[in-house]
Write a protein that holds these residues in place. Structure first.
Motif, short mmCIF file in Angstrom:
data_model
loop_
_atom_site.label_atom_id
_atom_site.label_comp_id
_atom_site.label_asym_id
_atom_site.label_seq_id
_atom_site.Cartn_x
_atom_site.Cartn_y
_atom_site.Cartn_z
N HIS A 296 0.85 -1.19 0.00
CA HIS A 296 0.00 0.00 0.00
C HIS A 296 0.89 1.24 0.00
CE1 HIS A 296 -2.61 -3.25 1.22
NE2 HIS A 296 -1.79 -3.46 2.23
N TYR B 217 1.32 5.49 0.81
CA TYR B 217 0.86 6.62 1.59
C TYR B 217 1.63 7.88 1.19
CZ TYR B 217 -1.32 3.05 4.44
OH TYR B 217 -2.09 1.99 4.85
N LEU C 173 -3.72 7.61 2.82
CA LEU C 173 -3.71 6.44 1.94
C LEU C 173 -3.94 6.86 0.50
CD1 LEU C 173 -3.73 3.31 1.65
CD2 LEU C 173 -6.22 3.42 2.03
N TYR D 26 -3.46 -2.41 -1.95
CA TYR D 26 -3.23 -3.67 -2.68
C TYR D 26 -2.56 -3.43 -4.03
CZ TYR D 26 -6.23 -5.50 0.99
OH TYR D 26 -6.76 -5.83 2.21
N HIS E 222 4.13 0.30 2.17
CA HIS E 222 3.85 -0.39 3.43
C HIS E 222 3.34 -1.78 3.10
CE1 HIS E 222 2.29 -1.28 7.37
NE2 HIS E 222 1.03 -1.10 7.05
N THR F 92 1.66 -5.49 4.25
CA THR F 92 0.82 -6.15 5.25
C THR F 92 0.77 -7.66 4.99
OG1 THR F 92 -1.14 -5.65 3.92
CG2 THR F 92 -0.57 -4.10 5.69
N ARG G 273 4.50 -5.64 10.51
CA ARG G 273 4.25 -4.78 9.36
C ARG G 273 5.45 -3.83 9.21
NH1 ARG G 273 0.38 -8.28 8.24
NH2 ARG G 273 -1.73 -7.69 8.86
N ASN H 167 -0.50 -3.76 16.84
CA ASN H 167 -1.90 -3.74 16.47
C ASN H 167 -2.70 -4.70 17.33
OD1 ASN H 167 -1.33 -6.21 15.29
ND2 ASN H 167 -1.94 -5.62 13.23
N GLN I 66 -7.28 -0.02 10.96
CA GLN I 66 -6.95 -1.01 9.94
C GLN I 66 -8.22 -1.59 9.34
OE1 GLN I 66 -3.73 -3.19 12.55
NE2 GLN I 66 -3.70 -3.99 10.47
N VAL I 67 -8.18 -1.85 8.06
CA VAL I 67 -9.29 -2.49 7.37
C VAL I 67 -9.01 -3.99 7.28
CG1 VAL I 67 -10.62 -2.60 5.24
CG2 VAL I 67 -9.74 -0.40 6.06
N TYR I 68 -9.90 -4.81 7.82
CA TYR I 68 -9.75 -6.27 7.82
C TYR I 68 -8.40 -6.70 8.41
CZ TYR I 68 -13.45 -5.59 4.39
OH TYR I 68 -14.58 -5.18 3.75
N GLY I 69 -7.90 -5.92 9.39
CA GLY I 69 -6.61 -6.23 9.98
C GLY I 69 -5.48 -6.06 9.00
N ASP I 70 -5.70 -5.32 7.97
CA ASP I 70 -4.73 -5.20 6.88
C ASP I 70 -4.25 -3.76 6.77
OD1 ASP I 70 -4.34 -7.40 4.30
OD2 ASP I 70 -3.57 -5.37 4.11
N TYR I 71 -4.54 -3.10 5.66
CA TYR I 71 -4.00 -1.76 5.46
C TYR I 71 -4.68 -0.74 6.36
CZ TYR I 71 -8.15 -0.95 2.59
OH TYR I 71 -9.43 -0.84 2.15
N VAL I 72 -3.95 0.35 6.61
CA VAL I 72 -4.48 1.46 7.40
C VAL I 72 -5.18 2.43 6.47
CG1 VAL I 72 -3.81 3.51 8.71
CG2 VAL I 72 -2.79 1.30 9.25
N ASP I 73 -6.42 2.80 6.82
CA ASP I 73 -7.11 3.77 5.97
C ASP I 73 -7.30 5.14 6.62
OD1 ASP I 73 -10.63 2.72 6.23
OD2 ASP I 73 -9.05 2.89 7.75
#
Lengths: 107, 118
Positions: free
Chosen positions: A34, A36, A46, A50, A89, A91, A96, B50, B99-106
């Motif tokens: 991702h 940023y 953001l 993906y 970044h 995930t 991370r 997290n 975090q979205v779905y424990g994934d990326y930060v929005d």
């Protein structure tokens, strides 16, 4: 730990030019990458999720690509407001991690 | 509108402790993983920890394991970071992030500054 290496560290570009930032992962992370944008004294924002998926409200000049270990962030037609530091970044694994950042300056 | 407001930062001596708080609003807090990310002065971003929606999973970066503890209170829409045995290397702006779905930060908060110095 998955290490992300961005290049270049710094780029000075004229407005309207195209900017390409690369991010290389130390192992395959599929598309779990991702991007940023962080402007001075602000929290990150953001831009791309993906690897290549756009985010509502983010200008279409920001494009992401790649998968596996090699990724790119392209800014088509740089604008003055794009002066910032850009971070990739991952995930895919724990912990991370972030790339070291690429500072983009407008000439 | 999603809002994340951090507090609790300040000046602390080496070896001291601080507890950071982040209060969330504008979304269903209990449905999201939450993270803490820090940024030392003039440096890049470093993911710290997290926590899953129900606190059943927590993860930490190695450099703070055993010293920092992440927790949350879904009834108060808050996430916390208890920081003990602080060192100079912990000096940073600490950001709370969703975090979205424990994934990326929005979404990110504006941060709270922690300064460790004698």
């Amino acid at each position: 730990e998955i290490v992300l290496t961005q290049s270049p560290d710094f780029q000075s570009v004229t407005a309207k030019e195209k900017v390409t930032i690369t991010c290389r992962a130390s192992q395959s992370i599929a598309s779990s990458l991702h991007w940023y944008q962080q402007k001075p004294d602000q929290s990150p924002k953001l831009l791309i999720k993906y690897a290549s998926q756009s985010i509502p409200g983010v200008p279409s000049r920001f494009r992401g690509g790649g998968s596996g270990t090699d990724f790119t962030l392209t800014i088509n037609g740089l604008e003055a407001e794009d002066a910032a530091t850009y971070y990739c970044h991952q995930t895919s694994g724990l912990p991370r991690t972030f790339g070291q950042g690429t500072k983009v300056e407008i000439k | 509108e999603v809002q994340l407001v951090e507090s609790g930062g300040g000046l602390v001596q080496p070896g001291g402790s601080l507890r950071l708080s982040c209060v969330a609003s504008g979304f269903t807090f209990s449905a999201y993983w939450m993270s803490w990310v820090r940024q030392a002065p003039g440096k890049g971003l470093e993911w710290v920890a997290n926590i899953k929606e129900d606190e059943s999973e927590k993860s930490y970066v190695d450099s703070i394991k055993g010293r920092f503890t992440i927790s949350r209170d879904n009834a108060k829409s808050a996430v916390f970071l208890q920081m003990n045995s602080l060192t100079d290397d912990d000096t940073a702006m600490y950001f709370c992030a969703r975090q979205v779905y424990g994934d990326y930060v929005d979404y990110w908060g504006q941060g709270t500054l922690v300064t460790v110095s004698s």
